[in-house]
Design a protein around this motif. Structure first.
Motif, PDB file in Angstrom:
ATOM      1  N   ALA A 268     -25.102  54.470 -48.164  1.00  0.00           N
ATOM      2  CA  ALA A 268     -24.016  53.231 -48.530  1.00  0.00           C
ATOM      3  C   ALA A 268     -22.918  53.957 -49.381  1.00  0.00           C
ATOM      4  CB  ALA A 268     -24.151  52.119 -48.656  1.00  0.00           C
ATOM      5  N   THR A 269     -21.366  54.797 -48.643  1.00  0.00           N
ATOM      6  CA  THR A 269     -21.131  55.696 -49.454  1.00  0.00           C
ATOM      7  C   THR A 269     -19.639  54.906 -50.290  1.00  0.00           C
ATOM      8  OG1 THR A 269     -19.428  55.278 -47.799  1.00  0.00           O
ATOM      9  CG2 THR A 269     -20.944  57.108 -47.722  1.00  0.00           C
ATOM     10  N   ALA A 270     -19.741  52.954 -50.491  1.00  0.00           N
ATOM     11  CA  ALA A 270     -19.008  52.776 -51.416  1.00  0.00           C
ATOM     12  C   ALA A 270     -19.398  51.090 -51.523  1.00  0.00           C
ATOM     13  CB  ALA A 270     -17.452  51.910 -50.079  1.00  0.00           C
ATOM     14  N   VAL A 271     -19.357  50.904 -52.446  1.00  0.00           N
ATOM     15  CA  VAL A 271     -19.420  49.179 -52.304  1.00  0.00           C
ATOM     16  C   VAL A 271     -17.834  48.434 -51.777  1.00  0.00           C
ATOM     17  CG1 VAL A 271     -19.567  47.100 -54.245  1.00  0.00           C
ATOM     18  CG2 VAL A 271     -20.484  49.134 -54.629  1.00  0.00           C
ATOM     19  N   VAL A 272     -18.320  47.472 -50.950  1.00  0.00           N
ATOM     20  CA  VAL A 272     -17.553  46.874 -50.222  1.00  0.00           C
ATOM     21  C   VAL A 272     -17.450  44.975 -50.752  1.00  0.00           C
ATOM     22  CG1 VAL A 272     -16.237  46.040 -47.569  1.00  0.00           C
ATOM     23  CG2 VAL A 272     -17.559  47.670 -48.572  1.00  0.00           C
ATOM     24  N   ALA A 273     -15.887  45.144 -51.645  1.00  0.00           N
ATOM     25  CA  ALA A 273     -15.726  43.811 -51.790  1.00  0.00           C
ATOM     26  C   ALA A 273     -14.752  43.158 -50.825  1.00  0.00           C
ATOM     27  CB  ALA A 273     -15.309  43.922 -53.150  1.00  0.00           C
TER      28      ALA A 273
ATOM     29  N   SER B  26     -27.695  49.212 -56.579  1.00  0.00           N
ATOM     30  CA  SER B  26     -27.473  48.728 -57.343  1.00  0.00           C
ATOM     31  C   SER B  26     -27.955  50.828 -57.952  1.00  0.00           C
ATOM     32  CB  SER B  26     -28.178  47.850 -58.429  1.00  0.00           C
ATOM     33  OG  SER B  26     -28.649  48.698 -59.833  1.00  0.00           O
ATOM     34  N   ALA B  27     -29.045  51.731 -57.617  1.00  0.00           N
ATOM     35  CA  ALA B  27     -29.480  52.766 -57.239  1.00  0.00           C
ATOM     36  C   ALA B  27     -28.361  53.504 -57.423  1.00  0.00           C
ATOM     37  CB  ALA B  27     -30.775  53.086 -57.107  1.00  0.00           C
ATOM     38  N   SER B  28     -27.704  53.286 -55.944  1.00  0.00           N
ATOM     39  CA  SER B  28     -26.256  54.394 -55.914  1.00  0.00           C
ATOM     40  C   SER B  28     -25.059  53.365 -56.936  1.00  0.00           C
ATOM     41  CB  SER B  28     -25.711  54.219 -53.940  1.00  0.00           C
ATOM     42  OG  SER B  28     -27.819  54.608 -53.348  1.00  0.00           O
TER      43      SER B  28
ATOM     44  N   ALA C 299     -21.346  44.816 -61.223  1.00  0.00           N
ATOM     45  CA  ALA C 299     -20.656  44.553 -61.919  1.00  0.00           C
ATOM     46  C   ALA C 299     -20.293  43.229 -59.838  1.00  0.00           C
ATOM     47  CB  ALA C 299     -18.971  44.760 -61.972  1.00  0.00           C
ATOM     48  N   TYR C 300     -20.282  44.060 -58.900  1.00  0.00           N
ATOM     49  CA  TYR C 300     -19.790  43.306 -57.679  1.00  0.00           C
ATOM     50  C   TYR C 300     -21.013  42.077 -57.822  1.00  0.00           C
ATOM     51  CZ  TYR C 300     -19.801  41.738 -52.706  1.00  0.00           C
ATOM     52  OH  TYR C 300     -19.885  41.731 -51.448  1.00  0.00           O
ATOM     53  N   ARG C 301     -22.205  42.424 -58.051  1.00  0.00           N
ATOM     54  CA  ARG C 301     -23.499  41.724 -57.818  1.00  0.00           C
ATOM     55  C   ARG C 301     -23.323  40.600 -58.318  1.00  0.00           C
ATOM     56  NH1 ARG C 301     -28.937  44.785 -58.194  1.00  0.00           N
ATOM     57  NH2 ARG C 301     -27.984  44.583 -60.298  1.00  0.00           N
ATOM     58  N   SER C 302     -22.267  40.263 -60.461  1.00  0.00           N
ATOM     59  CA  SER C 302     -22.645  39.510 -61.225  1.00  0.00           C
ATOM     60  C   SER C 302     -21.576  38.448 -60.412  1.00  0.00           C
ATOM     61  CB  SER C 302     -22.598  39.782 -61.821  1.00  0.00           C
ATOM     62  OG  SER C 302     -21.580  40.864 -62.376  1.00  0.00           O
ATOM     63  N   ALA C 303     -20.175  38.817 -59.793  1.00  0.00           N
ATOM     64  CA  ALA C 303     -19.185  38.109 -59.301  1.00  0.00           C
ATOM     65  C   ALA C 303     -19.148  37.944 -57.725  1.00  0.00           C
ATOM     66  CB  ALA C 303     -18.050  38.558 -59.540  1.00  0.00           C
TER      67      ALA C 303
ATOM     68  N   ALA D 189     -20.766  49.879 -60.507  1.00  0.00           N
ATOM     69  CA  ALA D 189     -19.592  48.933 -60.210  1.00  0.00           C
ATOM     70  C   ALA D 189     -20.800  47.933 -58.822  1.00  0.00           C
ATOM     71  CB  ALA D 189     -19.863  50.779 -58.946  1.00  0.00           C
ATOM     72  N   TYR D 190     -21.658  48.452 -58.310  1.00  0.00           N
ATOM     73  CA  TYR D 190     -22.370  47.272 -57.504  1.00  0.00           C
ATOM     74  C   TYR D 190     -22.948  45.888 -58.663  1.00  0.00           C
ATOM     75  CZ  TYR D 190     -25.752  45.142 -54.785  1.00  0.00           C
ATOM     76  OH  TYR D 190     -26.808  44.112 -54.621  1.00  0.00           O
TER      77      TYR D 190
END
Length: 149
Positions: A67-72, A127-129, A136-140, A133-134
């Motif tokens: 993966a190259t991005a956290v998609v939100a 989370s490792a990558s 924060a996304y995961r918690s929201a 940022a991930y």
């Protein structure tokens, strides 16, 4: 990382539903309800695939480390796993179409397997990558479904 693609688990669920379902014709109400659930499920999964495409990141669930991005954006505002929500929705639509309670068992099994095996491994890789940022996304954002915080 798991080596079985999640659509294989969904396909196994569909076969199990077929074997568990009563042998009767679906009512018009079941056909309409199943069609609506299926259409919404395909829309959610398709929107997720398009969102990944806009970010130029992989949709391959067996290689989340690529993966190259956290998609939100898009359906990712409401669930961290819209493709799995879509697959569970297709299984639910099929259960509604087939009728009875037993066809719902493979839906629960699919959710349990994906939740404990696939999503857990993907979360560790993300989370490792992407670190904070991930996290924060995961918690929201809820794992399955819900409103954004």
């Amino acid at each position: 990382m798991p080596k079985v693609p999640p659509p294989v688990f969904a396909a196994v669920g569909l076969v199990a539903q077929h074997l568990l379902a009563p042998r009767r014709r679906p009512t018009v109400a079941r056909v309409v309800a199943a069609g609506a659930i299926a259409a919404g499920s395909v829309y959610v999964a398709g929107s997720a695939i398009r969102a990944f495409g806009r970010e130029h990141t992989t949709v391959n669930p067996l290689e989340p480390e690529r993966a190259t991005a956290v998609v939100a954006e898009g359906p990712f505002r409401y669930t961290r796993n819209p493709m799995y929500v879509g697959m569970a929705g297709i299984l639910t639509a099929h259960a509604v179409l087939r009728g009875g309670l037993l066809p719902l068992a493979p839906v629960a099994a699919f959710v349990a397997v994906i939740d404990r095996i696939q999503i857990t491994a993907e979360g560790h890789a993300m989370s490792a990558s992407f670190g904070d940022a991930y996290d924060a996304y995961r918690s929201a954002t809820p794992r399955w479904l819900g409103l954004p915080r």
